[in-house]
Design a protein around this motif. Structure first.
Motif, PDB file in Angstrom:
ATOM      1  N   ASP A 130       0.851  -1.195   0.000  1.00 49.00           N
ATOM      2  CA  ASP A 130       0.000   0.000   0.000  1.00 49.00           C
ATOM      3  C   ASP A 130       0.887   1.245   0.000  1.00 49.00           C
ATOM      4  O   ASP A 130       1.669   1.453   0.924  1.00 49.00           O
ATOM      5  CB  ASP A 130      -0.896  -0.020   1.237  1.00 49.00           C
ATOM      6  N   ASP A 165      -0.079   4.545  -0.051  1.00 44.25           N
ATOM      7  CA  ASP A 165      -0.557   5.790   0.563  1.00 44.25           C
ATOM      8  C   ASP A 165      -1.289   5.570   1.876  1.00 44.25           C
ATOM      9  O   ASP A 165      -1.764   6.522   2.498  1.00 44.25           O
ATOM     10  CB  ASP A 165      -1.470   6.552  -0.400  1.00 44.25           C
ATOM     11  N   GLY A 166      -1.377   4.308   2.323  1.00 45.39           N
ATOM     12  CA  GLY A 166      -2.080   4.021   3.558  1.00 45.39           C
ATOM     13  C   GLY A 166      -3.581   4.169   3.446  1.00 45.39           C
ATOM     14  O   GLY A 166      -4.299   4.036   4.434  1.00 45.39           O
ATOM     15  N   GLN A 167      -4.078   4.421   2.255  1.00 43.86           N
ATOM     16  CA  GLN A 167      -5.516   4.628   2.041  1.00 43.86           C
ATOM     17  C   GLN A 167      -6.133   3.536   1.187  1.00 43.86           C
ATOM     18  O   GLN A 167      -7.249   3.690   0.684  1.00 43.86           O
ATOM     19  CB  GLN A 167      -5.754   5.998   1.377  1.00 43.86           C
ATOM     20  N   GLY A 168      -5.403   2.454   0.971  1.00 46.41           N
ATOM     21  CA  GLY A 168      -5.958   1.344   0.203  1.00 46.41           C
ATOM     22  C   GLY A 168      -5.539   1.306  -1.255  1.00 46.41           C
ATOM     23  O   GLY A 168      -6.066   0.485  -2.028  1.00 46.41           O
ATOM     24  N   ASP A 169      -4.614   2.176  -1.677  1.00 42.89           N
ATOM     25  CA  ASP A 169      -4.106   2.115  -3.055  1.00 42.89           C
ATOM     26  C   ASP A 169      -3.021   1.047  -3.101  1.00 42.89           C
ATOM     27  O   ASP A 169      -1.844   1.312  -2.860  1.00 42.89           O
ATOM     28  CB  ASP A 169      -3.548   3.477  -3.471  1.00 42.89           C
TER      29      ASP A 169
END
Length: 552
Positions: free
Chosen positions: A493, A495-499
């Motif tokens: 991951d 960006d830590g946002q699920g990308d």
């Protein structure tokens, strides 16, 4: 209720004694652990019978001895409330009820009482740390003394020495018969004297700090100013106040980085030296310097502990890597390559490769639950269990997974499980019999570029005692490959946002690289993941194992 309270000079302890037997020592296996090097691993034993009113102390052959009221004990010794006990150089006191008598380096004793003098004034810490008034800063000794105090921020004196020097310096500016640095126990129930200075010819005796005072200083970070406790009629008959003959007292929190580290206390019996707000500000200034130095000691200890931990983790990482197969075994007609990159010192991914006694090649990739050291210990357990099982004459993957699953259920905490892919490669026809226990589906890519996913044939191992697994079979033709991996690949991951790197990107890349060697595929994949991640930190281990059939 009996309590054993005391200090080893660096840390303070408070233990409640109920009926039973307790061991005291430096070993973490003891009931009461004291970290001092002067305390033996198993130093002493305490046996308590509350009903009979007995407390028996026994030395267990300690190197530095056990003393009661200054006398070294050779066998067993009956204890009474108020007895002073020395385990090596660690000083303790046996107390009863709520008295909480604490012995100090001198002959004075602090008693947390229950009353608060009516003329006590609590002042917020930020008020006491305001700039000193001109009449105080003009004192000829103040600035040189503050300079000497500030120098202690960079010297390497032991903490006990630093506190003693600090009190000597403070005594030059603040008229006091008694100066003390008090520390707080871990449970915040008791306050202990870490250092004290008596400037008069006589010991002023006991002091009394109520629970209210302690809570105001520790919890609310307020400073305390007591003008004259004897003017309060409630204290006219109090032995502790009469004995101390205290005229004035003040205390400030030793506060830094959002935490109260202790208390700086001063009192005087001289009626001409009644403390004012100005003196309280001076004491708070000195206290602020002491608190900064105490924080430095704490940070230094944390740094040393981290260095020890890093060394231990580095060793653990080396041991864990040593558990994995060093290189693929010779297996004609196939090219094999395994790769692992951990996100931390140690991790929970595992793999193995071995030619079994029947001539088949066993390949295994797994991922245990959790992260870090706990996952590493579980990984080692799982790997060792399987190695014992597949050393037999006839290894059955479904039966082996069930055995390991039951072991995890029996001997590990709830929530510990492992996903696994186990394959048995037959060199005669290129067939692979496999079990997928809840693992990421490996990619079977044919020479022509057709993709097949080897989906789960059962749930993860270690989750339920009723679980079962089915054995399935595929065939690798010339040029076909099997790509086995852990979720650190697809769940990278950036960006830590699920990308995430994802299954689609992985499948497309493996199909594109189907003509390459397993080593080339691994190198290209890692380049792609690193380019995708950029500077983002890696959050999970990456493990891959590739088998490619090459007949000619």
């Amino acid at each position: 209720m009996l309590k054993l309270v005391g200090t080893d000079g660096n840390k303070f302890y408070s233990w409640t004694l109920k009926s039973g037997k307790y061991t005291v020592g430096r070993s973490p296996d003891t009931d009461f652990t004291i970290s001092s090097k002067t305390v033996s691993s198993r130093h002493a034993e305490i046996q308590v019978d509350i009903g009979a009113g007995k407390c028996l102390l026994k030395d267990l052959g300690s190197k530095n001895g056990t003393m009661v009221n200054g006398v070294r004990i050779k066998t067993e010794k009956n204890l009474n409330a108020g007895d002073n006990i020395m385990f090596g150089r660690a000083e303790f006191k046996l107390t009863r009820g709520q008295e909480d008598h604490i012995s100090t380096p001198g002959s004075s004793t602090m008693i947390p009482g229950d009353d608060l003098p009516q003329n006590s004034v609590f002042i917020p810490l930020d008020e006491t740390l305001k700039p000193l008034p001109q009449k105080i800063t003009d004192l000829p000794e103040l600035l040189p003394t503050l300079f000497d105090m500030a120098k202690m921020l960079v010297v390497t004196d032991p903490q006990e020495t630093m506190l003693g020097k600090s009190l000597d310096l403070i005594g030059k500016i603040i008229p006091a018969e008694r100066l003390m640095v008090l520390f707080i126990s871990d449970d915040r129930e008791n306050v202990y004297t870490a250092a004290s200075l008596l400037t008069g010819s006589n010991d002023p005796g006991k002091i009394s700090l109520s629970r209210t005072i302690i809570n105001e200083i520790i919890t609310n970070k307020n400073s305390l100013l007591i003008s004259d406790p004897k003017t309060d009629p409630r204290f006219a008959e109090k032995e502790s106040i009469i004995m101390s003959e205290m005229k004035s007292a003040m205390a400030v929190p030793l506060f830094d980085e959002g935490k109260v580290l202790g208390i700086l206390y001063a009192d005087t019996t001289n009626p001409l030296h009644r403390y004012s707000d100005d003196y309280l500000r001076v004491l708070a200034t000195f206290g602020n310097i002491i608190a900064s130095r105490l924080l430095n000691y704490s940070l230094m200890e944390e740094r040393q502990n981290m260095q020890i931990l890093d060394a231990e983790l580095s060793k653990a990482s080396s041991i864990q890597k040593g558990l994995l197969a060093k290189s693929p075994p010779e297996f004609p007609g196939f090219r094999i390559h395994a790769f692992q990159e951990q996100s931390r010192f140690v991790g929970g991914d595992l793999y193995d490769m071995k030619v079994l006694p029947d001539g088949r090649l066993l390949v295994m990739v797994g991922d245990v639950s959790g992260k870090g050291l706990g996952a590493a210990l579980l990984m080692a357990n799982v790997l060792a269990a399987f190695r014992i099982l597949y050393e037999g004459e006839s290894f059955q993957p479904a039966e082996a997974v069930k055995n390991v699953s039951l072991q995890l259920l029996t001997y590990s905490d709830t929530g510990n499980f492992v996903t696994l892919f186990i394959g048995l490669v037959d060199p005669r026809d290129g067939s692979i019999s496999y079990v997928n226990a809840g693992h990421n589906p490996p990619l079977h890519v044919t020479k022509e570029g057709e993709l097949k996913l080897l989906k789960a044939t059962g749930m993860m191992a270690g989750a339920f005692d009723f679980a079962s697994w089915e054995v399935k079979k595929i065939n690798l033709s010339d040029g076909d490959l099997l790509f086995i991996f852990t979720d650190g690949v697809t769940e990278a991951d950036r960006d830590g946002q699920g990308d995430q790197f994802g299954d689609e990107r992985l499948e497309k890349l493996i199909i594109e690289l189907k003509g390459c060697s397993p080593q080339e595929i691994t190198a290209r994949l890692m380049d792609e993941i690193k380019a995708f991640m950029g500077d983002a930190p890696r959050s999970d281990d990456i493990t891959t194992l590739i088998i490619k059939r090459v007949i000619s």
